[in-house]
Design a protein around this motif. Structure first.
Motif, PDB file in Angstrom:
ATOM      1  N   ARG A  73      -3.990  43.012   2.210  1.00 55.03           N
ATOM      2  CA  ARG A  73      -5.034  42.043   1.898  1.00 55.03           C
ATOM      3  C   ARG A  73      -5.712  41.543   3.168  1.00 55.03           C
ATOM      4  N   LYS A  74      -6.961  41.100   2.982  1.00 56.31           N
ATOM      5  CA  LYS A  74      -7.706  40.447   4.054  1.00 56.31           C
ATOM      6  C   LYS A  74      -8.082  39.043   3.604  1.00 56.31           C
ATOM      7  N   ARG A  75      -8.252  38.144   4.581  1.00 61.48           N
ATOM      8  CA  ARG A  75      -8.618  36.766   4.246  1.00 61.48           C
ATOM      9  C   ARG A  75     -10.121  36.576   4.401  1.00 61.48           C
ATOM     10  N   LEU A  76     -10.722  36.081   3.345  1.00 61.64           N
ATOM     11  CA  LEU A  76     -12.143  35.753   3.343  1.00 61.64           C
ATOM     12  C   LEU A  76     -12.275  34.239   3.479  1.00 61.64           C
ATOM     13  N   LYS A  77     -12.929  33.794   4.546  1.00 56.76           N
ATOM     14  CA  LYS A  77     -13.109  32.360   4.779  1.00 56.76           C
ATOM     15  C   LYS A  77     -14.515  31.961   4.328  1.00 56.76           C
ATOM     16  N   VAL A  78     -14.593  31.049   3.373  1.00 53.74           N
ATOM     17  CA  VAL A  78     -15.867  30.541   2.849  1.00 53.74           C
ATOM     18  C   VAL A  78     -16.178  29.226   3.550  1.00 53.74           C
ATOM     19  N   LEU A  79     -17.336  29.151   4.190  1.00 53.94           N
ATOM     20  CA  LEU A  79     -17.740  27.960   4.935  1.00 53.94           C
ATOM     21  C   LEU A  79     -18.778  27.196   4.127  1.00 53.94           C
ATOM     22  N   PHE A  80     -18.518  25.912   3.907  1.00 47.28           N
ATOM     23  CA  PHE A  80     -19.453  25.076   3.158  1.00 47.28           C
ATOM     24  C   PHE A  80     -20.467  24.430   4.096  1.00 47.28           C
ATOM     25  N   SER A  81     -21.594  24.032   3.538  1.00 47.69           N
ATOM     26  CA  SER A  81     -22.658  23.408   4.334  1.00 47.69           C
ATOM     27  C   SER A  81     -22.282  22.007   4.789  1.00 47.69           C
ATOM     28  N   GLY A  82     -21.285  21.421   4.185  1.00 48.94           N
ATOM     29  CA  GLY A  82     -20.803  20.096   4.558  1.00 48.94           C
ATOM     30  C   GLY A  82     -19.481  19.838   3.867  1.00 48.94           C
ATOM     31  N   ALA A  83     -18.995  18.611   3.964  1.00 45.85           N
ATOM     32  CA  ALA A  83     -17.769  18.242   3.269  1.00 45.85           C
ATOM     33  C   ALA A  83     -18.052  18.151   1.772  1.00 45.85           C
ATOM     34  N   VAL A  84     -17.329  18.924   0.964  1.00 43.45           N
ATOM     35  CA  VAL A  84     -17.581  18.975  -0.477  1.00 43.45           C
ATOM     36  C   VAL A  84     -16.371  18.446  -1.236  1.00 43.45           C
ATOM     37  N   LYS A  85     -16.656  17.921  -2.417  1.00 46.02           N
ATOM     38  CA  LYS A  85     -15.614  17.368  -3.269  1.00 46.02           C
ATOM     39  C   LYS A  85     -16.009  17.611  -4.721  1.00 46.02           C
ATOM     40  N   ASP A  86     -15.101  17.259  -5.631  1.00 50.22           N
ATOM     41  CA  ASP A  86     -15.309  17.443  -7.061  1.00 50.22           C
ATOM     42  C   ASP A  86     -15.424  18.936  -7.394  1.00 50.22           C
ATOM     43  N   ARG A  87     -16.323  19.297  -8.296  1.00 42.88           N
ATOM     44  CA  ARG A  87     -16.417  20.686  -8.762  1.00 42.88           C
ATOM     45  C   ARG A  87     -17.424  21.478  -7.941  1.00 42.88           C
ATOM     46  N   GLN A  88     -16.975  22.637  -7.472  1.00 44.32           N
ATOM     47  CA  GLN A  88     -17.827  23.549  -6.706  1.00 44.32           C
ATOM     48  C   GLN A  88     -17.637  24.961  -7.246  1.00 44.32           C
ATOM     49  N   LEU A  89     -18.760  25.693  -7.366  1.00 36.39           N
ATOM     50  CA  LEU A  89     -18.715  27.048  -7.918  1.00 36.39           C
ATOM     51  C   LEU A  89     -19.006  28.066  -6.814  1.00 36.39           C
ATOM     52  N   ILE A  90     -18.142  29.080  -6.710  1.00 39.17           N
ATOM     53  CA  ILE A  90     -18.328  30.192  -5.776  1.00 39.17           C
ATOM     54  C   ILE A  90     -18.437  31.470  -6.599  1.00 39.17           C
ATOM     55  N   GLN A  91     -19.480  32.233  -6.341  1.00 42.16           N
ATOM     56  CA  GLN A  91     -19.672  33.519  -7.017  1.00 42.16           C
ATOM     57  C   GLN A  91     -19.409  34.630  -6.010  1.00 42.16           C
ATOM     58  N   LEU A  92     -18.421  35.458  -6.320  1.00 40.76           N
ATOM     59  CA  LEU A  92     -17.948  36.478  -5.380  1.00 40.76           C
ATOM     60  C   LEU A  92     -18.101  37.851  -6.016  1.00 40.76           C
ATOM     61  N   ARG A  93     -18.604  38.810  -5.218  1.00 44.85           N
ATOM     62  CA  ARG A  93     -18.753  40.195  -5.684  1.00 44.85           C
ATOM     63  C   ARG A  93     -18.159  41.135  -4.646  1.00 44.85           C
ATOM     64  N   LEU A  94     -17.171  41.925  -5.070  1.00 47.33           N
ATOM     65  CA  LEU A  94     -16.496  42.896  -4.204  1.00 47.33           C
ATOM     66  C   LEU A  94     -16.697  44.294  -4.777  1.00 47.33           C
ATOM     67  N   GLU A  95     -16.774  45.296  -3.871  1.00 47.42           N
ATOM     68  CA  GLU A  95     -16.944  46.676  -4.312  1.00 47.42           C
ATOM     69  C   GLU A  95     -16.085  47.609  -3.473  1.00 47.42           C
ATOM     70  N   LYS A  96     -15.656  48.709  -4.114  1.00 43.70           N
ATOM     71  CA  LYS A  96     -14.917  49.768  -3.436  1.00 43.70           C
ATOM     72  C   LYS A  96     -15.531  51.096  -3.832  1.00 43.70           C
ATOM     73  N   ASN A  97     -15.788  51.958  -2.861  1.00 39.01           N
ATOM     74  CA  ASN A  97     -16.431  53.241  -3.107  1.00 39.01           C
ATOM     75  C   ASN A  97     -15.414  54.228  -3.665  1.00 39.01           C
ATOM     76  N   GLU A  98     -15.359  54.331  -4.987  1.00 41.61           N
ATOM     77  CA  GLU A  98     -14.452  55.261  -5.665  1.00 41.61           C
ATOM     78  C   GLU A  98     -15.048  55.615  -7.015  1.00 41.61           C
ATOM     79  N   ALA A  99     -15.307  56.889  -7.229  1.00 37.72           N
ATOM     80  CA  ALA A  99     -15.955  57.333  -8.462  1.00 37.72           C
ATOM     81  C   ALA A  99     -15.020  57.183  -9.653  1.00 37.72           C
ATOM     82  N   ALA A 100     -15.611  57.032 -10.826  1.00 36.58           N
ATOM     83  CA  ALA A 100     -14.829  56.896 -12.052  1.00 36.58           C
ATOM     84  C   ALA A 100     -14.092  58.201 -12.349  1.00 36.58           C
TER      85      ALA A 100
END
Length: 273
Positions: A73-100
């Protein structure tokens, strides 16, 4: 006395594992519920053989992916624009090159080292021509496809997480292809030539079709082909027309073939069919 208050974060995840024609994808909507203290960054452990296509969110300023691989595994660090609290949504898309292809498919979960608790849903999607069946699941509860929170075309499996350390193994089966064709021939006899129009109505079941092959009489010429997704790079090999499609077709499709056949003024033979 001043105490350092640490943030408590609960995770609600909705992830789609997609078997596409040329790659494997993980598409996740990750909702963070941040309490007690704000956050300025967040870490996600992703499978090492996947690349990050996008990481977005209203408060997401940037992200960085570590080069070091730990436990596949690798660590992905998400940096926010400022100090955030309560509910926050992150949309992540990962891909691997492997044919069906047919065989086993191990679903690798996302991990959140800083999370206090984690729950959510897992969906499995496969491209046309493939069926995905569960082989072995741990800490996942199967749910009806209609109960999955996000309606996705091609959804074949749906689960609810019981534990953050869930595991899942799928079996991918290639479906057989079946093509039905309804063909209408129209011949017009005129002076010096016979003009033909042939309308094909196709219906493809199972695996998608990538080309049409049509047997034609040797005597015809001036052939023209039009229709849905028809490539202009079709060719004639003897008495067979090889007609590639611009994209794979599953379901219904239509094609029109027109041609001419010379005929003498005193008459001749028409090659029908």
């Amino acid at each position: 006395l001043a105490d350092h208050v640490l943030p408590e974060t609960m995770i609600m995840e909705q992830s789609i594992y997609e078997l596409a024609e040329t790659d494997r994808r993980i598409i996740s909507d990750i909702e963070l519920d941040i309490r007690e203290a704000p956050l300025r960054e967040w870490e996600i452990e992703i499978p090492a053989d996947y690349t990050v296509v996008s990481c977005t969110g209203a408060a997401v300023a940037d992200y960085s992916l570590a080069t070091q691989v730990i436990d596949a595994r690798k660590r992905l660090k998400v940096l926010f624009s400022g100090a955030v609290k309560d509910r926050q949504l992150i949309q992540l898309r990962l891909e691997k090159n492997e044919a069906a292809k047919a065989g086993d498919w191990q679903l690798l979960p996302l991990r959140y080292p800083q999370a206090k608790s984690q729950r959510g849903f897992i969906g499995v999607v496969a491209t046309a021509g493939y069926r995905v069946a569960a082989k072995a699941n741990e800490s996942l509860t199967e749910i009806p496809l209609a109960y999955f929170p996000k309606q996705v075309a091609g959804l074949q499996q749906a689960y609810r997480m019981r534990d953050a350390k869930w595991t899942s193994s799928m079996t991918v089966e290639a479906l057989g292809q079946s093509i039905q064709a309804d063909v209408f021939h129209l011949y017009s006899v005129k002076e010096g030539a016979v003009y033909g129009s042939v309308l094909f109505n196709y219906f493809v079941v199972g695996a998608p079709a990538t080309e049409w092959r049509v047997d034609v009489p040797a005597a015809i010429g001036n052939i023209d082909i039009t229709g849905q997704n028809i490539s202009h790079e079709w060719r004639r090999e003897g008495n067979v027309l090889v007609i590639p499609l611009s994209r794979p077709l599953l379901g219904s499709g239509t094609m029109l073939l027109t041609f001419e056949q010379p005929i003498a003024a005193e008459g001749g033979t028409i090659a029908t069919g």
